[in-house]
Design an enzyme around this catalytic site. Structure first.
Site, PDB file in Angstrom:
ATOM      1  N   ASN A   9      73.632  27.487 -17.102  1.00  0.00           N
ATOM      2  CA  ASN A   9      72.564  28.201 -16.403  1.00  0.00           C
ATOM      3  C   ASN A   9      71.322  28.130 -17.292  1.00  0.00           C
ATOM      4  O   ASN A   9      71.236  28.828 -18.295  1.00  0.00           O
ATOM      5  CB  ASN A   9      73.013  29.655 -16.175  1.00  0.00           C
ATOM      6  CG  ASN A   9      71.913  30.522 -15.606  1.00  0.00           C
ATOM      7  OD1 ASN A   9      70.856  30.023 -15.198  1.00  0.00           O
ATOM      8  ND2 ASN A   9      72.148  31.830 -15.577  1.00  0.00           N
ATOM      9  N   LYS A  11      68.375  29.025 -16.680  1.00  0.00           N
ATOM     10  CA  LYS A  11      67.440  30.144 -16.461  1.00  0.00           C
ATOM     11  C   LYS A  11      66.005  29.618 -16.357  1.00  0.00           C
ATOM     12  O   LYS A  11      65.792  28.519 -15.855  1.00  0.00           O
ATOM     13  CB  LYS A  11      67.600  31.200 -17.561  1.00  0.00           C
ATOM     14  CG  LYS A  11      69.071  31.631 -17.706  1.00  0.00           C
ATOM     15  CD  LYS A  11      69.280  32.888 -18.479  1.00  0.00           C
ATOM     16  CE  LYS A  11      70.774  33.209 -18.542  1.00  0.00           C
ATOM     17  NZ  LYS A  11      71.081  34.438 -19.222  1.00  0.00           N
ATOM     18  N   HIS A  94      73.584  36.736 -10.003  1.00  0.00           N
ATOM     19  CA  HIS A  94      73.530  36.838 -11.467  1.00  0.00           C
ATOM     20  C   HIS A  94      73.023  38.227 -11.855  1.00  0.00           C
ATOM     21  O   HIS A  94      72.174  38.795 -11.171  1.00  0.00           O
ATOM     22  CB  HIS A  94      72.613  35.748 -12.027  1.00  0.00           C
ATOM     23  CG  HIS A  94      72.694  35.650 -13.511  1.00  0.00           C
ATOM     24  ND1 HIS A  94      71.973  36.486 -14.336  1.00  0.00           N
ATOM     25  CD2 HIS A  94      73.432  34.855 -14.322  1.00  0.00           C
ATOM     26  CE1 HIS A  94      72.278  36.199 -15.595  1.00  0.00           C
ATOM     27  NE2 HIS A  94      73.151  35.212 -15.615  1.00  0.00           N
ATOM     28  N   GLU A  96      70.947  39.169 -13.956  1.00  0.00           N
ATOM     29  CA  GLU A  96      69.477  39.261 -14.087  1.00  0.00           C
ATOM     30  C   GLU A  96      68.830  39.411 -12.714  1.00  0.00           C
ATOM     31  O   GLU A  96      67.816  40.093 -12.562  1.00  0.00           O
ATOM     32  CB  GLU A  96      68.944  38.034 -14.853  1.00  0.00           C
ATOM     33  CG  GLU A  96      69.263  38.146 -16.334  1.00  0.00           C
ATOM     34  CD  GLU A  96      69.463  36.834 -17.060  1.00  0.00           C
ATOM     35  OE1 GLU A  96      69.019  35.782 -16.564  1.00  0.00           O
ATOM     36  OE2 GLU A  96      70.082  36.858 -18.148  1.00  0.00           O
ATOM     37  N   GLU A 166      80.839  38.177 -15.821  1.00  0.00           N
ATOM     38  CA  GLU A 166      79.856  38.219 -16.905  1.00  0.00           C
ATOM     39  C   GLU A 166      79.548  39.668 -17.257  1.00  0.00           C
ATOM     40  O   GLU A 166      78.731  40.316 -16.598  1.00  0.00           O
ATOM     41  CB  GLU A 166      78.561  37.528 -16.476  1.00  0.00           C
ATOM     42  CG  GLU A 166      78.729  36.061 -16.135  1.00  0.00           C
ATOM     43  CD  GLU A 166      77.412  35.312 -16.293  1.00  0.00           C
ATOM     44  OE1 GLU A 166      77.343  34.411 -17.125  1.00  0.00           O
ATOM     45  OE2 GLU A 166      76.450  35.656 -15.595  1.00  0.00           O
ATOM     46  N   GLY A 172      73.250  37.020 -23.297  1.00  0.00           N
ATOM     47  CA  GLY A 172      72.058  36.800 -24.114  1.00  0.00           C
ATOM     48  C   GLY A 172      71.973  37.706 -25.330  1.00  0.00           C
ATOM     49  O   GLY A 172      70.934  37.782 -25.978  1.00  0.00           O
ATOM     50  N   SER A 212      77.211  34.968 -23.774  1.00  0.00           N
ATOM     51  CA  SER A 212      77.157  34.504 -25.163  1.00  0.00           C
ATOM     52  C   SER A 212      78.278  33.517 -25.518  1.00  0.00           C
ATOM     53  O   SER A 212      78.761  33.518 -26.657  1.00  0.00           O
ATOM     54  CB  SER A 212      77.145  35.694 -26.136  1.00  0.00           C
ATOM     55  OG  SER A 212      75.974  36.474 -25.938  1.00  0.00           O
TER      56      SER A 212
END
Ligand code: PGA
Length: 257
Positions: A9, A11, A94, A96, A166, A172, A212
């Protein structure tokens, strides 16, 4: 046996030119035999990257989609457009998107339906926040997200999708879930699939871990019996790290379920 699936991904990183350079490195360094590899560049790089992947074993994916096929939705991109751009897979829900852009489970459901209707594979993301884990609410949160996003699906739709677990606190942050924590959640998720859609469907669905993942920790995560792959953010922007993660996915598992 489930084929491992590693997705990158990217991003909101890389111009089209930079994306092309990274794809060339990946094509030279990734040994993809026996593992499904997907890269998800930003929308603006899809057209440049797609032709390079034709005939390769790396598939093109997108990071988001709108559920309507077209219309007055300024700034959005639809499933038929992504299909036209050569995408095979689409990330939906996701964290985010959920936390920064207000995506709900009901929206995630509409998105994954649109992706399936247009012959692509949704990568459906779920995961708990740190406060939810600390309050022992992980399974409650996962159940709510699974019920909301996937509950209304048919079993044959479920078999076609990829589920990405996730934990939000691991994305991150450099703080990965331990292999045991990942396995515990993956087993819980597979149990939910089994209860809702039957054991055969549950055994068929591929469940990726994300948060991560890097070249150093991938092998121990991917060894877990219910971890069928990884959704990789930061490390997917480096060809050597991503190739190492793909390689780790090729290692046979010591314990299978
Ligand atoms: P990360 O991102 O690997 O940088 O933690 C994972 C993701 O957001 O999918």
């Amino acid at each position: 046996m489930r084929t491992p699936v590693i997705a990158g991904n990217w991003k909101m990183h890389l111009t089209a030119g930079e994306a092309v350079a990274l794809v060339k490195q990946l094509l030279a360094s990734c040994d993809t035999d026996g593992v499904d590899v997907i890269i998800c560049p930003p929308f603006t790089a899809l057209a440049a990257v797609g032709p390079l992947l034709n005939g390769s074993r790396i598939a093109l994916g997108a990071q988001n989609v709108h559920w309507e096929p077209q219309g007055a939705f300024t700034g959005e991109v639809s499933a038929p457009m992504l299909r036209d751009a050569g995408c095979r897979d689409v990330i939906t829900g996701h964290s985010e998107r959920r936390t920064l852009f207000g995506e709900t489970d009901a929206m995630v459901h509409k998105k994954l339906k649109a992706v399936l209707q247009h012959g692509m594979t949704p990568i459906v993301c779920i995961g708990e926040m740190l406060a939810e884990r600390d309050a022992n609410k992980t399974f409650e949160v996962l159940t709510r997200q699974l019920d909301g996003a996937l509950g209304p699906c048919a079993a044959e739709e479920i078999r076609k999708l990829i589920l990405a677990y996730e934990p939000v606190w691991a994305i991150g942050t450099g703080r990965t879930a331990t292999p045991e924590q990942a396995q515990e959640s993956h087993a819980f998720i597979r149990g939910w699939f089994s209860k809702r859609f039957g054991i055969e469907t549950a055994q068929a669905v591929r469940i990726q871990y994300g948060g991560s993942v890097n070249a150093a920790n991938a092998a121990s995560l991917l060894q877990q019996p219910d971890v069928d792959g990884a959704l990789v953010g930061g490390a997917s922007l480096k060809a050597d790290a991503f190739s190492a993660i793909v390689k780790a996915a090729l290692e046979p598992k010591a314990v299978r379920r």
